[in-house]
Design a protein around this motif. Structure first.
Motif, PDB file in Angstrom:
ATOM      1  N   UNK A 118      -9.078  -0.267  60.619  1.00 44.95           N
ATOM      2  CA  UNK A 118      -9.446   1.061  60.685  1.00 44.95           C
ATOM      3  C   UNK A 118     -10.666   1.423  61.046  1.00 44.95           C
ATOM      4  N   UNK A 119     -10.994   2.535  61.887  1.00 45.10           N
ATOM      5  CA  UNK A 119     -12.456   2.620  62.250  1.00 45.10           C
ATOM      6  C   UNK A 119     -13.360   2.199  61.151  1.00 45.10           C
ATOM      7  N   UNK A 120     -14.464   1.965  61.576  1.00 49.66           N
ATOM      8  CA  UNK A 120     -15.313   1.339  60.319  1.00 49.66           C
ATOM      9  C   UNK A 120     -15.138  -0.088  60.172  1.00 49.66           C
ATOM     10  N   UNK A 121     -15.371  -0.353  59.001  1.00 52.65           N
ATOM     11  CA  UNK A 121     -15.272  -2.027  58.469  1.00 52.65           C
ATOM     12  C   UNK A 121     -13.819  -2.193  57.785  1.00 52.65           C
ATOM     13  N   UNK A 122     -13.037  -1.033  57.741  1.00 55.81           N
ATOM     14  CA  UNK A 122     -12.063  -1.450  56.673  1.00 55.81           C
ATOM     15  C   UNK A 122     -10.892  -2.159  57.372  1.00 55.81           C
ATOM     16  N   UNK A 123     -10.330  -3.270  56.652  1.00 54.86           N
ATOM     17  CA  UNK A 123      -9.603  -4.315  57.158  1.00 54.86           C
ATOM     18  C   UNK A 123      -8.686  -4.652  56.184  1.00 54.86           C
ATOM     19  N   UNK A 124      -7.154  -4.476  56.310  1.00 58.31           N
ATOM     20  CA  UNK A 124      -6.086  -4.994  55.429  1.00 58.31           C
ATOM     21  C   UNK A 124      -5.207  -5.695  55.959  1.00 58.31           C
ATOM     22  N   UNK A 125      -4.914  -6.889  55.441  1.00 54.11           N
ATOM     23  CA  UNK A 125      -3.749  -7.805  55.720  1.00 54.11           C
ATOM     24  C   UNK A 125      -2.924  -8.182  54.564  1.00 54.11           C
ATOM     25  N   UNK A 126      -1.472  -8.095  54.842  1.00 51.43           N
ATOM     26  CA  UNK A 126      -0.568  -8.423  54.049  1.00 51.43           C
ATOM     27  C   UNK A 126       0.674  -7.762  53.850  1.00 51.43           C
ATOM     28  N   UNK A 127       1.521  -7.850  52.832  1.00 56.07           N
ATOM     29  CA  UNK A 127       2.875  -7.490  52.565  1.00 56.07           C
ATOM     30  C   UNK A 127       2.849  -5.812  52.493  1.00 56.07           C
ATOM     31  N   UNK A 128       1.791  -5.333  51.748  1.00 57.64           N
ATOM     32  CA  UNK A 128       1.630  -3.856  51.606  1.00 57.64           C
ATOM     33  C   UNK A 128       1.518  -3.203  53.067  1.00 57.64           C
ATOM     34  N   UNK A 129       0.671  -3.797  53.918  1.00 59.06           N
ATOM     35  CA  UNK A 129       0.415  -3.222  55.258  1.00 59.06           C
ATOM     36  C   UNK A 129       1.575  -3.392  56.043  1.00 59.06           C
ATOM     37  N   UNK A 130       2.403  -4.283  55.713  1.00 55.47           N
ATOM     38  CA  UNK A 130       3.670  -4.106  56.727  1.00 55.47           C
ATOM     39  C   UNK A 130       4.598  -2.932  56.082  1.00 55.47           C
ATOM     40  N   UNK A 131       4.680  -2.465  55.159  1.00 53.12           N
ATOM     41  CA  UNK A 131       5.307  -1.246  54.788  1.00 53.12           C
ATOM     42  C   UNK A 131       4.556  -0.086  55.332  1.00 53.12           C
TER      43      UNK A 131
END
Ligand code: FAD
Length: 565
Positions: free
Chosen positions: A516-529
C-alpha cells in the motif's frame, strides 16, 4: 432455525436488495442500443483502442453529448491482471473479456465501433487512417479514413524485445488473450512431447524446461502460476515425467520485483527458492534460438541452456503508430507521447493520449532522476546538503505520491537509507552533478504524469478525461466559469491527479504480496483472499464477475483443465 433467528430488519434489507437488483436488471434488459446517425451537431470523438484507458473513457463519457466512434483491432476489453491465470487454465479466457458493445449498451449509449487498426494519425487534417482485416471495402484493401473533432489515443504499448535476436520467432509474449491461450497450449504440448516413448532423458528435460525471461510482476506471477499448475495438477497426470520439470526465471538485474518494497522482493526470492524455481539473477539474455537460450553473466560468461518453452516478459515498448505520430508533432525520439496535466498531446490540437502509450515518457523521467540519485548514493560529501535534497524531495513527493513510492522501492534503497541515517544539515554530497540533478528535478516538476504503466493509471486517466469531456459543453457556453472563480485565472478543469491504491504481486501457493502507499506491506494467505475480492470487484460487469468467481470455484473443486485445446 437460522432463518427464524435472523433479525427482521436484516431480512427486510436482504429482500429489498434482491428486489432492487432484479428490478435494475429487468430494466437494463429492455434498453435499446441507439446508433448515432452522425448528422447532428454533436462533436465527433474518435477513440483508438479498447484497453483499460479507452474502455474506462467509453464507460464514463456521456454519449448524448458526443458522436462517439471507436477503432480497435479487437472488439473486447481484456482484464489483463488475470492473463497469467489464463495461461494455466485457472481462469478461462472468455471470463476476463468484455465485448466493447456491452460496455456502452447498458447506458443507452450511442456509438459506433470499427474492428480495425489505425495505422496513421493525421493531426493537420484531423483524420485517422485505418485498416481492417475482418473484411474488404470497395477498394478491396479494407482501408478507410475517419475524421474527428477530438481524438483519444489509447493504443497501449507492445512487448519490448530490446532487439534481442530470435525473441519474436521463438518466445511467447504475455500481452493479449491469444498469447495466454498459446502459452497454455504450449505448456501442455511440452508435457505431451516429454511423455512420448523412445525419447532420450535429455530430450525430456529440455521439453520440460520452462523459462521466464524478466523478473517483473508479470514474469513472476506467470512463473508462480506455472509452478502451481505443475504441482497441483500436472504432476498427478504425468507422474512419469514430473521429475524432469524445471522452471527458471532469468533476470538481468540483481533481484526480482524491484519495483516493490524490499521485504516483498526478499519474500518472493525465498519462496521461489523453497518451491524449486531456479532464479537466475544478473543474467542477460542475448540470443534465443529454437533450441536454446544464450545468456551472459559477469561471473560465468556466455552460457546456452536448452528449453522447451520460453515466455518473454521484460517490459513494454512503443507502438509504430505512436513513433510516427511523435515525429509528426515534433516530439522527436521520445519513447511515448508527452502530454500536459490535462492529458493533451503536446504539439497538436484536440488530441489526448492516455494509458501505456503515454506512460513510458514518464518512466524515462523516473529513470533520469534515478540515475542522478544513484550518483548521490555512491558518494556522500559535496555541495548539496542532505537537507536541501530532502526538502526538494518532500515537495515532489507531496505532489506525486508515485515518486515517494518509487523512492521507497528497492532500487532506491541505498539512497533512501543515506538520507535516513544522516543528521540532515551536516552531511554533504560530493561529486553530485548539481546541474544534472536540478535539470532532472525540473523535468520531474514539468511532467505531472510521473506514473507507472499500469491498469490502475490507465483506468483513472480514462475516467478523468471522460468527466472533463462531459463538462466541456457547459464550460464552452460559460467560459468564465461560476462566479466564485471568475478572474481567479483558474483553468476550467482541475489537472489529472493519480490516486494510488497499492499493488499486488501473486506469488503462488495461495500467497500474495500487497504493498500500500506508505510503508504498509502484507504477504501471505490472507492477502490472497484480499486479491480474490479486489479482482472480483474490479471486473467490468456482473457477467465477467460471475464467470471469474465460478472459474476459481471450479479450480478449487476439480483442479485445472489439462486438455491442450
Ligand atoms: P491496453 O490495455 O494494452 O489497450 C490498448 C488497446 O489499443 C487495445 O485494445 C489494442 O487492441 C488497441 N490497439 C493497439 N494498436 C492499435 C491501433 N493501431 N489502432 C487502434 N487500436 C489499437 N496493471 C495493473 O495495474 N495491475 C496488474 O495486476 C497488471 N497485470 C498485468 C498483467 C499482464 C499479463 C499485463 C500484460 C499487464 C498487466 N498490467 C497490470 C498492466 C496493464 O494491463 C496496462 O498498464 C494497461 O493495459 C494499459 O492500458 P492501455 O489502455 O494503455 O493499453
Amino acid at each position: 432455525e437460522a432463518v427464524r433467528r435472523t433479525p427482521r430488519w436484516r431480512k427486510r434489507l436482504i429482500y429489498f436488495g434482491v428486489g432492487l437488483t432484479t428490478l435494475t436488471y429487468a430494466c437494463q434488459d429492455n434498453e435499446v442500443l441507439q446508433i448515432c446517425d452522425g448528422t447532428g451537431n454533436k462533436k465527433k470523438v474518435v477513440i483508438l483502442g479498447t484497453g483499460w484507458a479507452s474502455a474506462s473513457f467509453l464507460r464514463n463519457i456521456d454519449t448524448s453529448l458526443y458522436d462517439v466512434h471507436v477503432v480497435s483491432p479487437r472488439n473486447y476489453f481484456t482484464f489483463t491482471p488475470l492473463l497469467p491465470s489464463v495461461t494455466c487454465g485457472t481462469v478461462e479466457a472468455r471470463s476476463i473479456v468484455e465485448p466493447v458493445r456491452n460496455i456502452v449498451r447498458k447506458r443507452k449509449a450511442a456509438f459506433r465501433f470499427w474492428e480495425a487498426e489505425c495505422f496513421k494519425i493525421d493531426p493537420t487534417n484531423k483524420k485517422v487512417h485505418c485498416r481492417s482485416d475482418v473484411g474488404t471495402n470497395i477498394n478491396g484493401d479494407g482501408e478507410f479514413v475517419v475524421d474527428y473533432d477530438y481524438l483519444i489515443v489509447g493504443v497501449g504499448a507492445r512487448p519490448n524485445t530490446f532487439n534481442t535476436p530470435g525473441v519474436t520467432e521463438n518466445c511467447h509474449f504475455l500481452k493479449e488473450v491469444e498469447d495466454a491461450q498459446n502459452i497454455r497450449k504450449s505448456v501442455l504440448k511440452c508435457f505431451e512431447r516429454a511423455s512420448l516413448p523412445n525419447i532420450s532423458e535429455e530430450e525430456r528435460k529440455k521439453n520440460l524446461h520452462f523459462v521466464v525471461i524478466g523478473g517483473g510482476p508479470t514474469g513472476v506471477e506467470f512463473a508462480a502460476e506455472l509452478h502451481d499448475f505443475v504441482n497441483e495438477d500436472l504432476a498427478k497426470l504425468y507422474p512419469d515425467v514430473k521429475k524432469y520439470v524445471n522452471i527458471s526465471v532469468i533476470e538481468a538485474g540483481g533481484h526480482i520485483l524491484t519495483m516493490f518494497d524490499k521485504r516483498i522482493t526478499q519474500f518472493a526470492e525465498e519462496k521461489f527458492k523453497r518451491d524449486g524455481i531456479d532464479l537466475k539473477t544478473n543474467f542477460k539474455v542475448v540470443k534465443v534460438s529454437d533450441k536454446d537460450i544464450t545468456m551472459t553473466n559477469p561471473a560465468t560468461g556466455e552460457i546456452a541452456v536448452p528449453y522447451g518453452m520460453a515466455v518473454w516478459s521484460t517490459g513494454i515498448g512503443t507502438r509504430p503508430i505512436i513513433m510516427d505520430f511523435m515525429k509528426q508533432v515534433g516530439q522527436g525520439n521520445r519513447r511515448a507521447l508527452a502530454t500536459d496535466e490535462w492529458l493533451r498531446v503536446q504539439g497538436c490540437e484536440d488530441v489526448y493520449a492516455l494509458g501505456d502509450c503515454a506512460t513510458i515518457a514518464q518512466r524515462k523521467v523516473m529513470e533520469d532522476v534515478a540515475a542522478i540519485f544513484r550518483v548521490a548514493d555512491k558518494d556522500n560529501s559535496g555541495t548539496l546538503t542532505v537537507k536541501k535534497i530532502k526538502d526538494v524531495l518532500g515537495d515532489i513527493c507531496e505532489r506525486y505520491p508515485q515518486v515517494e513510492l518509487y523512492l521507497k522501492s528497492n532500487q532506491m534503497k541505498g539512497f533512501h537509507d543515506l538520507l535516513k541515517d544522516s543528521d540532515g544539515n551536516s552531511k554533504e554530497l560530493k561529486e553530485l552533478d548539481i546541474e544534472q540533478f536540478k535539470k532532472a528535478l525540473a523535468q520531474v516538476d514539468s511532467q505531472v504524469k510521473m506514473l507507472p504503466a499500469t491498469a490502475q493509471v490507465a483506468a483513472q486517466e480514462g475516467e478523468y478525461l471522460a468527466k472533463c469531456f462531459n463538462r466541456m459543453k457547459i464550460c464552452e457556453e460559460n467560459p468564465e466559469g461560476p462566479l466564485r472563480i471568475r478572474g481567479a485565472g483558474h483553468h476550467r478543469f482541475k489537472p489529472f491527479r493519480y490516486r494510488h491504491f497499492g499493488q499486488f504481486a501473486p506469488l503462488g501457493g495461495e500467497q500474495t504480496a500487497y504493498q500500500l502507499p506508505g510503508d504498509w506491506v502484507h504477504v501471505g494467505h490472507s492477502t490472497q483472499w484480499l486479491w480474490y475480492s479486489a479482482y472480483a470487484s474490479m471486473q467490468f460487469s456482473w457477467r465477467t464477475r460471475m464467470l471469474v468467481v465460478s472459474d476459481w470455484g471450479r479450480r478449487f473443486i476439480f483442479g485445472r483443465d489439462s486438455s491442450s485445446l
